[in-house]
Design a protein around this motif. Structure first.
Motif, mmCIF file in Angstrom:
data_model
loop_
_atom_site.group_PDB
_atom_site.id
_atom_site.type_symbol
_atom_site.label_atom_id
_atom_site.label_comp_id
_atom_site.label_asym_id
_atom_site.label_seq_id
_atom_site.Cartn_x
_atom_site.Cartn_y
_atom_site.Cartn_z
ATOM 1 N N SER A 1 8.506 33.622 87.325
ATOM 2 C CA SER A 1 7.403 33.163 88.169
ATOM 3 C C SER A 1 6.581 34.339 88.676
ATOM 4 N N GLY A 2 7.225 35.494 88.926
ATOM 5 C CA GLY A 2 6.510 36.686 89.348
ATOM 6 C C GLY A 2 5.584 37.189 88.269
ATOM 7 N N ALA B 1 -1.853 35.475 86.605
ATOM 8 C CA ALA B 1 -2.859 34.619 87.228
ATOM 9 C C ALA B 1 -3.781 35.427 88.138
ATOM 10 N N ARG B 2 -3.220 36.361 88.877
ATOM 11 C CA ARG B 2 -4.049 37.209 89.754
ATOM 12 C C ARG B 2 -5.003 38.072 88.939
ATOM 13 N N SER C 1 4.223 35.283 85.911
ATOM 14 C CA SER C 1 3.122 34.313 85.834
ATOM 15 C C SER C 1 2.097 34.540 86.948
ATOM 16 N N ARG C 2 2.576 34.796 88.160
ATOM 17 C CA ARG C 2 1.656 35.033 89.279
ATOM 18 C C ARG C 2 0.834 36.298 89.072
ATOM 19 N N SER C 3 1.460 37.320 88.516
ATOM 20 C CA SER C 3 0.737 38.566 88.264
ATOM 21 C C SER C 3 -0.380 38.355 87.249
#
Length: 301
Positions: free
Chosen positions: A35-36, A42-43, A38-40
């Motif tokens: 998830s980390g 996305a940012r 994926s968030r990176s």
């Protein structure tokens, strides 16, 4: 668009995904949670305003915009990694230019006779040794390192004590033949003895003479016709038989052993004066600075 740490981290994650082939493999490679990762991504996509990956349940592929961006940034990231690796290797390699501000006496009596061996051991180093009576503005003058006697004044410089030098009161045999040997330190203030004074560069006045034996201490304000500001001159005048001098014992032993000079008060052996190394930063001094400090420390052995 500001280039900051988050964008740099996002680019690193992007390259890890491409290199490993999946988000899951990249998370293991980077020691991040899926998830980390994926968030990176996305940012990063939000910052760039483009979509980097086409994702399905079975595969991921770079979009056209993602492929172009990856092709542009991956060589830059590799260059940064290479530069960091080179800098880390350079920390252990003694090379480049080293500019040292050094006390003239210490340079003449201690450093200079043994510099050849140090330079031969480090052929990639170019050493500039500048002798000065005063430190001056070390940073503005471009020095990597300074070697100075005495307690350093408060400053932003890092101060490291390298050694304590013994102070010895000496005279030549010729002087003692004419004037007699003083029975004790206070006898030097009696008529018939001549003392050579040494100027303190900070105060502009001659140093007082101190004699220490265990807990006992004598401090004398000496009078003299001659005051010098150079250690070499102090030795030369004393050797000529003119008067009595207080000097560092550095480099002195050969002259005591062959009788050119006499230690007048060997029973007062405990006066010391410190030698400090000064340099701009305490964080990771370069290999050339560390090597020079090790060389100076070895001189007292």
């Amino acid at each position: 668009m500001a280039f900051d740490e988050r964008m740099m981290n996002g680019i690193g994650v992007l390259c890890a995904i491409v290199d490993s082939g999946s988000f899951a493999a990249a998370s293991e490679l980077l020691d991040m949670t899926p998830s980390g990762v994926s968030r990176s991504v996305a940012r990063l996509e939000a910052r760039l305003g483009i979509r980097l990956f086409d994702r399905t349940t079975r595969s991921i592929t770079l979009t056209d915009e993602g492929r172009r961006f990856h092709a542009q940034v991956s060589p830059l990231l590799a260059a940064l990694e290479e530069a960091a690796s080179s800098a880390q290797e350079g920390r252990g390699t003694v090379r480049g230019r080293l500019r040292v501000n050094v006390d003239p006496f210490f340079s003449r009596m201690v450093l200079s006779p043994r510099l050849g061996a140090f330079l031969e051991a480090h052929p990639g180093l170019k050493l500039e040794l500048v002798t000065r009576d005063e430190l001056g503005d070390m940073v503005a003058d471009g020095y990597d390192l300074a070697l100075r006697f005495g307690q350093p004044a408060a400053s932003t410089l890092v101060a490291r004590k390298l050694m304590d030098c013994r102070i010895v009161t000496i005279a030549s045999p010729g002087y003692l033949k004419r004037h007699g040997r003083p029975a004790n330190p206070r006898a030097l203030q009696e008529p018939g003895h001549t003392c050579i004074l040494f100027r303190d560069s900070r105060s502009g006045r001659p140093f007082s003479w101190e004699f220490i034996r265990g807990k006992r201490r004598i401090e004398l304000d000496m009078e003299g016709q001659l005051t010098v500001s150079d250690g070499g001159s102090l030795y030369s005048v004393c050797l000529s038989g003119y008067g009595v001098a207080q000097v560092f014992d550095l480099g002195l032993q050969p002259m005591l052993d062959d009788g050119r000079l006499v230690d007048l008060f060997p029973d007062w052996p405990d006066e010391r004066f410190p030698l400090y190394a000064l340099y701009p930063s305490r964080h990771h001094p370069p290999a050339k600075v560390r090597a020079f400090l090790d060389f100076v420390l070895a001189l007292q052995k």
